[in-house]
Design a protein around this motif. Sequence first.
Motif, PDB file in Angstrom:
ATOM      1  N   HIS A  82     128.701  41.168  43.022  1.00  0.00           N
ATOM      2  CA  HIS A  82     128.955  42.566  43.804  1.00  0.00           C
ATOM      3  C   HIS A  82     129.814  44.240  42.780  1.00  0.00           C
ATOM      4  O   HIS A  82     129.378  44.823  42.214  1.00  0.00           O
ATOM      5  N   THR A  83     130.827  43.216  41.844  1.00  0.00           N
ATOM      6  CA  THR A  83     131.371  43.808  40.745  1.00  0.00           C
ATOM      7  C   THR A  83     130.487  44.304  39.087  1.00  0.00           C
ATOM      8  O   THR A  83     130.252  45.419  39.146  1.00  0.00           O
ATOM      9  N   GLU A 105     127.479  44.532  39.459  1.00  0.00           N
ATOM     10  CA  GLU A 105     125.733  45.722  40.262  1.00  0.00           C
ATOM     11  C   GLU A 105     127.137  46.934  39.956  1.00  0.00           C
ATOM     12  O   GLU A 105     126.723  48.424  39.406  1.00  0.00           O
ATOM     13  N   GLU A 106     128.028  46.923  40.228  1.00  0.00           N
ATOM     14  CA  GLU A 106     129.021  48.322  40.559  1.00  0.00           C
ATOM     15  C   GLU A 106     129.166  48.897  38.966  1.00  0.00           C
ATOM     16  O   GLU A 106     129.275  50.205  39.183  1.00  0.00           O
ATOM     17  N   ALA A 160     125.462  50.431  37.864  1.00  0.00           N
ATOM     18  CA  ALA A 160     125.989  50.901  38.619  1.00  0.00           C
ATOM     19  C   ALA A 160     126.270  52.844  38.396  1.00  0.00           C
ATOM     20  O   ALA A 160     125.311  53.788  38.436  1.00  0.00           O
ATOM     21  N   ARG A 161     126.907  52.658  37.601  1.00  0.00           N
ATOM     22  CA  ARG A 161     127.896  54.022  36.889  1.00  0.00           C
ATOM     23  C   ARG A 161     126.112  54.856  36.240  1.00  0.00           C
ATOM     24  O   ARG A 161     127.011  55.658  35.773  1.00  0.00           O
ATOM     25  N   LYS A 207     120.783  53.703  45.286  1.00  0.00           N
ATOM     26  CA  LYS A 207     121.674  52.640  45.391  1.00  0.00           C
ATOM     27  C   LYS A 207     120.945  50.852  45.500  1.00  0.00           C
ATOM     28  O   LYS A 207     120.274  50.634  46.196  1.00  0.00           O
ATOM     29  N   SER A 215     122.078  46.652  44.903  1.00  0.00           N
ATOM     30  CA  SER A 215     123.060  46.088  45.915  1.00  0.00           C
ATOM     31  C   SER A 215     123.129  44.379  44.900  1.00  0.00           C
ATOM     32  O   SER A 215     122.070  44.260  44.230  1.00  0.00           O
ATOM     33  N   GLN A 218     131.075  40.970  50.083  1.00  0.00           N
ATOM     34  CA  GLN A 218     131.645  42.554  49.684  1.00  0.00           C
ATOM     35  C   GLN A 218     130.657  43.599  48.876  1.00  0.00           C
ATOM     36  O   GLN A 218     130.429  44.232  47.651  1.00  0.00           O
ATOM     37  N   LYS A 243     127.593  49.468  51.422  1.00  0.00           N
ATOM     38  CA  LYS A 243     126.938  50.094  51.183  1.00  0.00           C
ATOM     39  C   LYS A 243     126.817  51.391  51.712  1.00  0.00           C
ATOM     40  O   LYS A 243     126.097  51.067  53.067  1.00  0.00           O
TER      41      LYS A 243
END
Length: 284
Positions: free
Chosen positions: A89-90, A92-93, A96-97, A103, A105, A254, A257
């Motif tokens: 998840h991190t 992917e975060e 995504a920037r 969005k 996941s 986590q 979204k």
Amino acid sequence: MTMTEQSPSAVDSGTSATEAFRVARRESTTTDISPQRVGDVVGSVLAGIHDAIRSREVTYDEFQAAKAWLIEVGEGGEWPLFLDVFVEHTVEEVAARAQRGTKGSILGPYYLPGQVRLPSTSKLPMRPDEKGTPLVFAGRVRDVDGNPVVGAELDIWHADDDGYYSGFAPHLPDGILRGVVEADTDGRFEIGTVQPAPYRIPTDGPTGALIEAAGWHPWRPAHLHLVVRAPGFRSITTQLYFSGGDWLDSDVAQATKPELVLAPQSQGDGTLRSEYDFVLEPAG
């Protein structure tokens, strides 16, 4: 058949997830990573571990317990499970920037390539007596300017009404509740399936032992997995959840979204319907 007999073991899930990852990796076009980049990232990871050892005053007994656990994770084939649940998840975060469109996941450990191809209006493969609330999932695939994306396809998979995935639970027939749906020339699709249930990640292996030791829960909220792709566009990997669902606010992975939560509407005949449009950006 009892729930215990049905439940996939951590070894079953780990073996299947590892093989699926290896197949996807062989088909990947990812370029080689430079030694400089490897050194930078691995150095930072090790520095974080060193800082945790110092700040938490980790003892030799705790260090040896951690070493034994790492060995068990490898021997049980659980690295895909552990990394997908607790780390992806991190990653992917960060990705995504620099992305536009829908969005994303996490992919998660239960993806299987090469599933049956289906037309734009279709039902996912199911057992004749498939349990669960009927669900129609419909929408459209567009580009960032609102135009329909020709050639779009939706690779979709999800758990059944008991929270199990085909290919990872011995009692399920291969390929059920999985498929690659080809959108029509206007980018539209309509997929018949059943609403999935929340599921717990396998807890009979070292990942489960860690969760128990830390006092965490092993549950993920109900969701649809999707990879939406088309020639000339960046593929989107995402998950869509259901409003009011259990574990939505405490997903062990986590990965939830707000933008990815569906609100299915009753159709008056026992069927739920939910619509969601995907937006793809040009490939970089």
